[in-house]
Design a protein around this motif. Structure first.
Motif, PDB file in Angstrom:
ATOM      1  N   ASP A  82       0.824  -1.205   0.000  1.00  0.00           N
ATOM      2  CA  ASP A  82       0.000   0.000   0.000  1.00  0.00           C
ATOM      3  C   ASP A  82       0.862   1.260   0.000  1.00  0.00           C
ATOM      4  O   ASP A  82       0.529   2.244  -0.658  1.00  0.00           O
ATOM      5  N   THR A  83       1.971   1.237   0.738  1.00  0.00           N
ATOM      6  CA  THR A  83       2.890   2.379   0.763  1.00  0.00           C
ATOM      7  C   THR A  83       3.435   2.646  -0.639  1.00  0.00           C
ATOM      8  O   THR A  83       3.490   3.793  -1.092  1.00  0.00           O
ATOM      9  N   VAL A  84       3.819   1.573  -1.323  1.00  0.00           N
ATOM     10  CA  VAL A  84       4.328   1.695  -2.695  1.00  0.00           C
ATOM     11  C   VAL A  84       3.247   2.252  -3.613  1.00  0.00           C
ATOM     12  O   VAL A  84       3.494   3.141  -4.440  1.00  0.00           O
ATOM     13  N   LYS A  85       2.031   1.753  -3.470  1.00  0.00           N
ATOM     14  CA  LYS A  85       0.904   2.220  -4.293  1.00  0.00           C
ATOM     15  C   LYS A  85       0.706   3.713  -4.153  1.00  0.00           C
ATOM     16  O   LYS A  85       0.615   4.455  -5.144  1.00  0.00           O
ATOM     17  N   MET A 107      -8.946 -13.512  -5.255  1.00  0.00           N
ATOM     18  CA  MET A 107      -9.513 -13.082  -6.534  1.00  0.00           C
ATOM     19  C   MET A 107     -10.642 -12.062  -6.341  1.00  0.00           C
ATOM     20  O   MET A 107     -10.818 -11.172  -7.182  1.00  0.00           O
ATOM     21  N   SER A 108     -11.366 -12.174  -5.237  1.00  0.00           N
ATOM     22  CA  SER A 108     -12.420 -11.194  -4.932  1.00  0.00           C
ATOM     23  C   SER A 108     -11.805  -9.816  -4.695  1.00  0.00           C
ATOM     24  O   SER A 108     -12.346  -8.795  -5.137  1.00  0.00           O
ATOM     25  N   GLY A 109     -10.676  -9.804  -3.980  1.00  0.00           N
ATOM     26  CA  GLY A 109      -9.979  -8.543  -3.736  1.00  0.00           C
ATOM     27  C   GLY A 109      -9.492  -7.907  -5.027  1.00  0.00           C
ATOM     28  O   GLY A 109      -9.628  -6.690  -5.230  1.00  0.00           O
ATOM     29  N   ILE A 110      -8.953  -8.723  -5.929  1.00  0.00           N
ATOM     30  CA  ILE A 110      -8.480  -8.215  -7.223  1.00  0.00           C
ATOM     31  C   ILE A 110      -9.640  -7.649  -8.039  1.00  0.00           C
ATOM     32  O   ILE A 110      -9.546  -6.557  -8.615  1.00  0.00           O
ATOM     33  N   ALA A 111     -10.761  -8.385  -8.079  1.00  0.00           N
ATOM     34  CA  ALA A 111     -11.946  -7.926  -8.819  1.00  0.00           C
ATOM     35  C   ALA A 111     -12.461  -6.602  -8.269  1.00  0.00           C
ATOM     36  O   ALA A 111     -12.815  -5.686  -9.026  1.00  0.00           O
ATOM     37  N   SER A 112     -12.479  -6.472  -6.946  1.00  0.00           N
ATOM     38  CA  SER A 112     -12.948  -5.251  -6.296  1.00  0.00           C
ATOM     39  C   SER A 112     -12.075  -4.057  -6.660  1.00  0.00           C
ATOM     40  O   SER A 112     -12.578  -2.989  -7.013  1.00  0.00           O
ATOM     41  N   TRP A 113     -10.750  -4.235  -6.584  1.00  0.00           N
ATOM     42  CA  TRP A 113      -9.835  -3.132  -6.895  1.00  0.00           C
ATOM     43  C   TRP A 113      -9.906  -2.744  -8.375  1.00  0.00           C
ATOM     44  O   TRP A 113      -9.895  -1.554  -8.709  1.00  0.00           O
ATOM     45  N   LEU A 114      -9.983  -3.713  -9.269  1.00  0.00           N
ATOM     46  CA  LEU A 114     -10.056  -3.403 -10.697  1.00  0.00           C
ATOM     47  C   LEU A 114     -11.312  -2.605 -11.036  1.00  0.00           C
ATOM     48  O   LEU A 114     -11.292  -1.761 -11.932  1.00  0.00           O
ATOM     49  N   SER A 115     -12.396  -2.876 -10.319  1.00  0.00           N
ATOM     50  CA  SER A 115     -13.675  -2.211 -10.624  1.00  0.00           C
ATOM     51  C   SER A 115     -13.685  -0.725 -10.271  1.00  0.00           C
ATOM     52  O   SER A 115     -14.457   0.047 -10.837  1.00  0.00           O
ATOM     53  N   THR A 167       7.067  -0.214  -9.789  1.00  0.00           N
ATOM     54  CA  THR A 167       6.805  -0.877  -8.507  1.00  0.00           C
ATOM     55  C   THR A 167       8.084  -1.396  -7.852  1.00  0.00           C
ATOM     56  O   THR A 167       8.361  -1.096  -6.685  1.00  0.00           O
ATOM     57  N   TYR A 168       8.873  -2.165  -8.613  1.00  0.00           N
ATOM     58  CA  TYR A 168      10.091  -2.758  -8.031  1.00  0.00           C
ATOM     59  C   TYR A 168      11.084  -1.672  -7.621  1.00  0.00           C
ATOM     60  O   TYR A 168      11.687  -1.748  -6.543  1.00  0.00           O
ATOM     61  N   HIS A 169      11.245  -0.657  -8.475  1.00  0.00           N
ATOM     62  CA  HIS A 169      12.180   0.434  -8.173  1.00  0.00           C
ATOM     63  C   HIS A 169      11.737   1.198  -6.929  1.00  0.00           C
ATOM     64  O   HIS A 169      12.568   1.630  -6.124  1.00  0.00           O
ATOM     65  N   CYS A 170      10.428   1.348  -6.769  1.00  0.00           N
ATOM     66  CA  CYS A 170       9.887   2.036  -5.595  1.00  0.00           C
ATOM     67  C   CYS A 170      10.191   1.246  -4.320  1.00  0.00           C
ATOM     68  O   CYS A 170      10.663   1.809  -3.325  1.00  0.00           O
ATOM     69  N   PHE A 171       9.936  -0.061  -4.350  1.00  0.00           N
ATOM     70  CA  PHE A 171      10.273  -0.937  -3.211  1.00  0.00           C
ATOM     71  C   PHE A 171      11.756  -0.804  -2.858  1.00  0.00           C
ATOM     72  O   PHE A 171      12.133  -0.590  -1.705  1.00  0.00           O
ATOM     73  N   GLN A 172      12.580  -0.938  -3.891  1.00  0.00           N
ATOM     74  CA  GLN A 172      14.028  -0.904  -3.728  1.00  0.00           C
ATOM     75  C   GLN A 172      14.492   0.426  -3.136  1.00  0.00           C
ATOM     76  O   GLN A 172      15.313   0.467  -2.209  1.00  0.00           O
ATOM     77  N   SER A 173      13.953   1.530  -3.648  1.00  0.00           N
ATOM     78  CA  SER A 173      14.347   2.873  -3.204  1.00  0.00           C
ATOM     79  C   SER A 173      13.939   3.134  -1.764  1.00  0.00           C
ATOM     80  O   SER A 173      14.711   3.702  -0.984  1.00  0.00           O
ATOM     81  N   GLY A 203       0.404   2.691  -9.879  1.00  0.00           N
ATOM     82  CA  GLY A 203       0.401   1.906  -8.637  1.00  0.00           C
ATOM     83  C   GLY A 203      -0.470   0.668  -8.696  1.00  0.00           C
ATOM     84  O   GLY A 203      -0.632  -0.029  -7.686  1.00  0.00           O
ATOM     85  N   LEU A 204      -1.020   0.363  -9.893  1.00  0.00           N
ATOM     86  CA  LEU A 204      -1.938  -0.780 -10.004  1.00  0.00           C
ATOM     87  C   LEU A 204      -1.233  -2.112  -9.734  1.00  0.00           C
ATOM     88  O   LEU A 204      -1.804  -3.001  -9.087  1.00  0.00           O
ATOM     89  N   THR A 205       0.006  -2.250 -10.201  1.00  0.00           N
ATOM     90  CA  THR A 205       0.735  -3.514 -10.000  1.00  0.00           C
ATOM     91  C   THR A 205       0.892  -3.837  -8.520  1.00  0.00           C
ATOM     92  O   THR A 205       0.585  -4.957  -8.078  1.00  0.00           O
ATOM     93  N   SER A 206       1.363  -2.860  -7.736  1.00  0.00           N
ATOM     94  CA  SER A 206       1.549  -3.102  -6.297  1.00  0.00           C
ATOM     95  C   SER A 206       0.209  -3.319  -5.599  1.00  0.00           C
ATOM     96  O   SER A 206       0.114  -4.086  -4.636  1.00  0.00           O
ATOM     97  N   THR A 207      -0.847  -2.670  -6.107  1.00  0.00           N
ATOM     98  CA  THR A 207      -2.184  -2.847  -5.526  1.00  0.00           C
ATOM     99  C   THR A 207      -2.671  -4.272  -5.712  1.00  0.00           C
ATOM    100  O   THR A 207      -3.198  -4.893  -4.781  1.00  0.00           O
ATOM    101  N   LEU A 208      -2.484  -4.815  -6.914  1.00  0.00           N
ATOM    102  CA  LEU A 208      -2.934  -6.180  -7.190  1.00  0.00           C
ATOM    103  C   LEU A 208      -2.063  -7.205  -6.464  1.00  0.00           C
ATOM    104  O   LEU A 208      -2.563  -8.236  -6.012  1.00  0.00           O
ATOM    105  N   LEU A 209      -0.758  -6.912  -6.357  1.00  0.00           N
ATOM    106  CA  LEU A 209       0.134  -7.791  -5.590  1.00  0.00           C
ATOM    107  C   LEU A 209      -0.287  -7.821  -4.121  1.00  0.00           C
ATOM    108  O   LEU A 209      -0.172  -8.843  -3.445  1.00  0.00           O
ATOM    109  N   ARG A 210      -0.759  -6.698  -3.635  1.00  0.00           N
ATOM    110  CA  ARG A 210      -1.232  -6.599  -2.248  1.00  0.00           C
ATOM    111  C   ARG A 210      -2.617  -7.221  -2.098  1.00  0.00           C
ATOM    112  O   ARG A 210      -2.914  -7.884  -1.106  1.00  0.00           O
ATOM    113  N   ALA A 211      -3.480  -6.984  -3.089  1.00  0.00           N
ATOM    114  CA  ALA A 211      -4.888  -7.392  -2.988  1.00  0.00           C
ATOM    115  C   ALA A 211      -5.054  -8.885  -2.770  1.00  0.00           C
ATOM    116  O   ALA A 211      -5.890  -9.314  -1.969  1.00  0.00           O
TER     117      ALA A 211
END
Length: 310
Positions: A23-26, A202-210, A42-48, A254-262
């Protein structure tokens, strides 16, 4: 209903611990200056963040969701469970309506909580030890905002929060219901836990995408004005400026980190809640059966009347 609230509390705490770094990365990716971007992805943000601020940098602002999300999940699962009982029939439409009503009600806590979380996550960006901390912690953040801007200040982003949470939670519970039915998640199934984890994730991913584009605007509005200067006058102005500067891709920041988190967060939350409710309800049924058995055993024997020869 009390069981729904308790289950939501436990599931919420588990979810926060698993997902806060993502969420912080997002948030960092959503609100960074496009003219002078600090992070390439996303990866560069985590790393930094880890390099510049240590691992603790990923957990900035966790105090607010740890306090708030526990109550939010309690409200969400409590209201959703109660709404389903009121609606009567367990149908996909009723699951959506019950989820949407739960999402709407919890915005009262969610909006101030996310405001404090966002401000804390942005504080001291790129610094291991912030030279000048504007806020000591999440509570101090809300107190300072309230003193400066009043009730309106601590509810900054409320409209976008409602726009995100109402349909988002409807999709959340609808997707979970459809997936658990399709997968056949029954208590006697040896693969029930993996199925629950998959359905929850998968429910979390569907919710965030919507509702993800709305979340980008919400984050930008809540981060706006940290230094005393407001860049946006409202929701439409934020949309207009964001589209003009960054194009439609702004709504995927920030969508990638959101889905990785979701996936892990919602897999953990839903599985924890479902298993807790199953366990507690089984315990209730056993105690009811035991009490009924005891009452039968304690009943005095009625003398049997013998037929007379009269």
């Amino acid at each position: 209903m009390a069981l729904d609230f308790a289950a939501g509390c436990i599931g919420g705490a588990a979810g926060v611990l698993v997902g806060h770094p993502f969420d912080t990365v997002k948030v960092r990716l959503q609100v960074q200056n496009v003219d002078k971007p600090l992070y390439r992805g996303t990866y560069h943000c985590f790393q930094s963040i880890i390099r510049q601020e240590s691992m603790l940098g990923l957990y900035k602002g966790i105090g607010s969701p740890m306090m708030g999300l526990t109550f939010i999940n309690a409200i969400v699962f409590g209201v959703q469970g109660n709404a389903m009982r009121k609606l009567g029939r367990d149908t996909p439409l009723n699951q959506f309506l019950a989820g949407a009503s739960a999402g709407t009600i919890q915005c009262v806590i969610c909006c101030p909580m996310e405001l404090a979380k966002t401000r804390m996550q942005m504080q001291g960006t790129g610094e291991k030890k912030s030279k000048r901390k504007l806020y000591k912690n999440s509570l101090d953040c809300l107190v300072r905002i309230y003193k400066k801007e009043g009730i309106r200040g601590i509810n900054r982003g409320m409209v976008t929060t409602l726009m995100r949470e109402t349909p988002g939670f409807g999709v959340y519970f609808l997707a979970y219901d459809v997936l658990t039915r399709s997968l056949g998640c029954e208590p006697e199934d040896p693969y029930m836990i993996p199925k629950l984890l998959f359905a929850g994730g998968m429910s979390g991913i569907a919710s965030w995408l919507s509702t993800y584009p709305v979340d980008v605007i919400k984050s930008r509005l809540q981060a706006d004005g940290v230094g005393g200067v407001h860049q946006y006058s409202g929701i439409m102005d934020c949309v207009r400026q964001s589209l003009k500067k960054e194009g439609w891709r702004v709504f995927t920041r920030g969508l990638t980190s959101t889905l990785l988190r979701a996936f892990p967060v919602n897999a953990t939350t839903f599985a924890t809640v479902t298993l807790f409710l199953l366990y507690m309800r089984e315990g209730e049924e056993c105690s009811i059966q035991d009490s009924e058995l005891q009452s039968v055993q304690l009943q005095p024997l009625q003398p049997q009347t013998q037929p007379t020869s009269m």
